[in-house]
Design a protein around this motif. Sequence first.
Motif, mmCIF file in Angstrom:
data_model
loop_
_atom_site.group_PDB
_atom_site.id
_atom_site.type_symbol
_atom_site.label_atom_id
_atom_site.label_comp_id
_atom_site.label_asym_id
_atom_site.label_seq_id
_atom_site.Cartn_x
_atom_site.Cartn_y
_atom_site.Cartn_z
ATOM 1 N N LYS A 79 0.808 -1.221 0.000
ATOM 2 C CA LYS A 79 0.000 0.000 0.000
ATOM 3 C C LYS A 79 0.842 1.272 0.000
ATOM 4 O O LYS A 79 0.393 2.317 0.440
ATOM 5 C CB LYS A 79 -0.970 0.016 1.182
ATOM 6 C CG LYS A 79 -1.985 -1.098 1.124
ATOM 7 C CD LYS A 79 -2.962 -0.996 2.262
ATOM 8 C CE LYS A 79 -3.941 -2.154 2.195
ATOM 9 N NZ LYS A 79 -4.870 -2.154 3.294
ATOM 10 N N LYS A 80 2.046 1.190 -0.454
ATOM 11 C CA LYS A 80 2.859 2.380 -0.606
ATOM 12 C C LYS A 80 2.907 2.710 -2.093
ATOM 13 O O LYS A 80 2.966 1.824 -2.927
ATOM 14 C CB LYS A 80 4.283 2.148 -0.103
ATOM 15 C CG LYS A 80 4.372 1.960 1.386
ATOM 16 C CD LYS A 80 5.818 1.797 1.791
ATOM 17 C CE LYS A 80 5.939 1.577 3.277
ATOM 18 N NZ LYS A 80 7.330 1.357 3.669
ATOM 19 N N ARG A 81 2.850 3.977 -2.380
ATOM 20 C CA ARG A 81 2.883 4.394 -3.767
ATOM 21 C C ARG A 81 4.323 4.445 -4.255
ATOM 22 O O ARG A 81 5.212 4.852 -3.519
ATOM 23 C CB ARG A 81 2.251 5.765 -3.908
ATOM 24 C CG ARG A 81 0.761 5.733 -3.631
ATOM 25 C CD ARG A 81 0.130 7.098 -3.757
ATOM 26 N NE ARG A 81 0.546 7.755 -4.983
ATOM 27 C CZ ARG A 81 0.593 9.061 -5.131
ATOM 28 N NH1 ARG A 81 0.245 9.844 -4.139
ATOM 29 N NH2 ARG A 81 0.980 9.595 -6.258
ATOM 30 N N PRO A 82 4.529 4.082 -5.509
ATOM 31 C CA PRO A 82 5.883 4.228 -6.063
ATOM 32 C C PRO A 82 6.202 5.706 -6.239
ATOM 33 O O PRO A 82 5.306 6.545 -6.250
ATOM 34 C CB PRO A 82 5.798 3.515 -7.409
ATOM 35 C CG PRO A 82 4.356 3.476 -7.742
ATOM 36 C CD PRO A 82 3.616 3.458 -6.438
ATOM 37 N N PRO A 83 7.445 6.053 -6.345
ATOM 38 C CA PRO A 83 7.814 7.464 -6.487
ATOM 39 C C PRO A 83 7.268 8.036 -7.794
ATOM 40 O O PRO A 83 7.117 7.339 -8.793
ATOM 41 C CB PRO A 83 9.342 7.435 -6.496
ATOM 42 C CG PRO A 83 9.692 6.059 -6.904
ATOM 43 C CD PRO A 83 8.603 5.174 -6.373
ATOM 44 N N THR A 84 6.960 9.321 -7.767
ATOM 45 C CA THR A 84 6.441 10.006 -8.940
ATOM 46 C C THR A 84 7.590 10.288 -9.897
ATOM 47 O O THR A 84 8.620 10.819 -9.492
ATOM 48 C CB THR A 84 5.774 11.332 -8.539
ATOM 49 O OG1 THR A 84 4.794 11.055 -7.556
ATOM 50 C CG2 THR A 84 5.136 12.004 -9.725
ATOM 51 N N LEU A 85 7.405 9.923 -11.135
ATOM 52 C CA LEU A 85 8.420 10.206 -12.136
ATOM 53 C C LEU A 85 8.130 11.565 -12.748
ATOM 54 O O LEU A 85 7.063 11.794 -13.304
ATOM 55 C CB LEU A 85 8.416 9.127 -13.231
ATOM 56 C CG LEU A 85 8.738 7.716 -12.759
ATOM 57 C CD1 LEU A 85 8.592 6.745 -13.909
ATOM 58 C CD2 LEU A 85 10.148 7.663 -12.206
ATOM 59 N N ARG A 86 9.072 12.469 -12.645
ATOM 60 C CA ARG A 86 8.914 13.811 -13.191
ATOM 61 C C ARG A 86 9.820 13.974 -14.407
ATOM 62 O O ARG A 86 10.995 13.619 -14.356
ATOM 63 C CB ARG A 86 9.262 14.856 -12.139
ATOM 64 C CG ARG A 86 8.261 14.891 -11.006
ATOM 65 C CD ARG A 86 8.506 16.065 -10.085
ATOM 66 N NE ARG A 86 7.523 16.082 -9.046
ATOM 67 C CZ ARG A 86 7.677 15.551 -7.848
ATOM 68 N NH1 ARG A 86 8.806 14.947 -7.543
ATOM 69 N NH2 ARG A 86 6.716 15.603 -6.960
ATOM 70 N N PRO A 87 9.285 14.527 -15.486
ATOM 71 C CA PRO A 87 10.127 14.735 -16.667
ATOM 72 C C PRO A 87 11.165 15.820 -16.412
ATOM 73 O O PRO A 87 10.937 16.752 -15.634
ATOM 74 C CB PRO A 87 9.139 15.165 -17.746
ATOM 75 C CG PRO A 87 7.974 15.696 -17.002
ATOM 76 C CD PRO A 87 7.915 14.940 -15.701
ATOM 77 N N THR A 88 12.311 15.688 -17.055
ATOM 78 C CA THR A 88 13.373 16.679 -16.872
ATOM 79 C C THR A 88 13.074 17.972 -17.620
ATOM 80 O O THR A 88 13.536 19.028 -17.235
ATOM 81 C CB THR A 88 14.707 16.109 -17.379
ATOM 82 O OG1 THR A 88 14.547 15.710 -18.740
ATOM 83 C CG2 THR A 88 15.130 14.916 -16.534
ATOM 84 N N ARG A 89 12.305 17.900 -18.714
ATOM 85 C CA ARG A 89 11.922 19.084 -19.481
ATOM 86 C C ARG A 89 10.410 19.197 -19.496
ATOM 87 O O ARG A 89 9.708 18.239 -19.217
ATOM 88 C CB ARG A 89 12.412 18.972 -20.920
ATOM 89 C CG ARG A 89 13.890 19.004 -21.046
ATOM 90 C CD ARG A 89 14.263 19.028 -22.526
ATOM 91 N NE ARG A 89 15.419 18.159 -22.688
ATOM 92 C CZ ARG A 89 15.589 17.291 -23.639
ATOM 93 N NH1 ARG A 89 14.660 17.141 -24.560
ATOM 94 N NH2 ARG A 89 16.656 16.555 -23.712
ATOM 95 N N THR A 90 9.925 20.373 -19.870
ATOM 96 C CA THR A 90 8.481 20.544 -19.977
ATOM 97 C C THR A 90 7.965 19.711 -21.142
ATOM 98 O O THR A 90 8.634 19.584 -22.171
ATOM 99 C CB THR A 90 8.112 22.022 -20.203
ATOM 100 O OG1 THR A 90 8.747 22.477 -21.380
ATOM 101 C CG2 THR A 90 8.518 22.871 -19.016
ATOM 102 N N LEU A 91 6.786 19.168 -20.985
ATOM 103 C CA LEU A 91 6.198 18.347 -22.037
ATOM 104 C C LEU A 91 5.460 19.239 -23.023
ATOM 105 O O LEU A 91 4.265 19.488 -22.898
ATOM 106 C CB LEU A 91 5.257 17.305 -21.429
ATOM 107 C CG LEU A 91 5.915 16.307 -20.485
ATOM 108 C CD1 LEU A 91 4.862 15.386 -19.884
ATOM 109 C CD2 LEU A 91 6.960 15.506 -21.217
ATOM 110 N N ALA A 92 6.183 19.781 -23.975
ATOM 111 C CA ALA A 92 5.615 20.666 -24.987
ATOM 112 C C ALA A 92 6.304 20.381 -26.312
ATOM 113 O O ALA A 92 7.449 19.933 -26.352
ATOM 114 C CB ALA A 92 5.823 22.131 -24.600
#
Length: 123
Positions: free
Chosen positions: A21-34
């Motif tokens: 019941k623990k959430r995996p870490p959030t993956l954040r992109p290194t650049r903006t998604l544009a």
Amino acid sequence: MAAPAYPAWVTRWVSGQWRNKKRPPTLRPTRTLALADKVANRREQSTEATCITEMSVMMACWKQNDFNDAPCAEEIRMFYDCVAKAEKERKNQNEDTLSARGNLPSSKVNKLLKRFPQIIRYV
């Protein structure tokens, strides 16, 4: 051969520590998604040669007749007709249409990206 070094959270995630019941870490992109403002200009048309058979027939006729144009007039006319027809088809091909692979040409994509620019900053 050494095993690849992964971050610690990957090892914990694979080992199953996130299943309790623990959430995996959030993956954040290194650049903006544009989208980018433009794409690279690529040659869309295939470099497929046209009128090869007509040219080879014309050259064979020249070789047989010691490169004299008079006996090969029909072959020369057929070659020039084929070239004119291929050039006409190339000019009639509209740039806005999809390519044979179903993609838009890079020039059309750049026009659309200029028309609809990406908003990166919000006021």
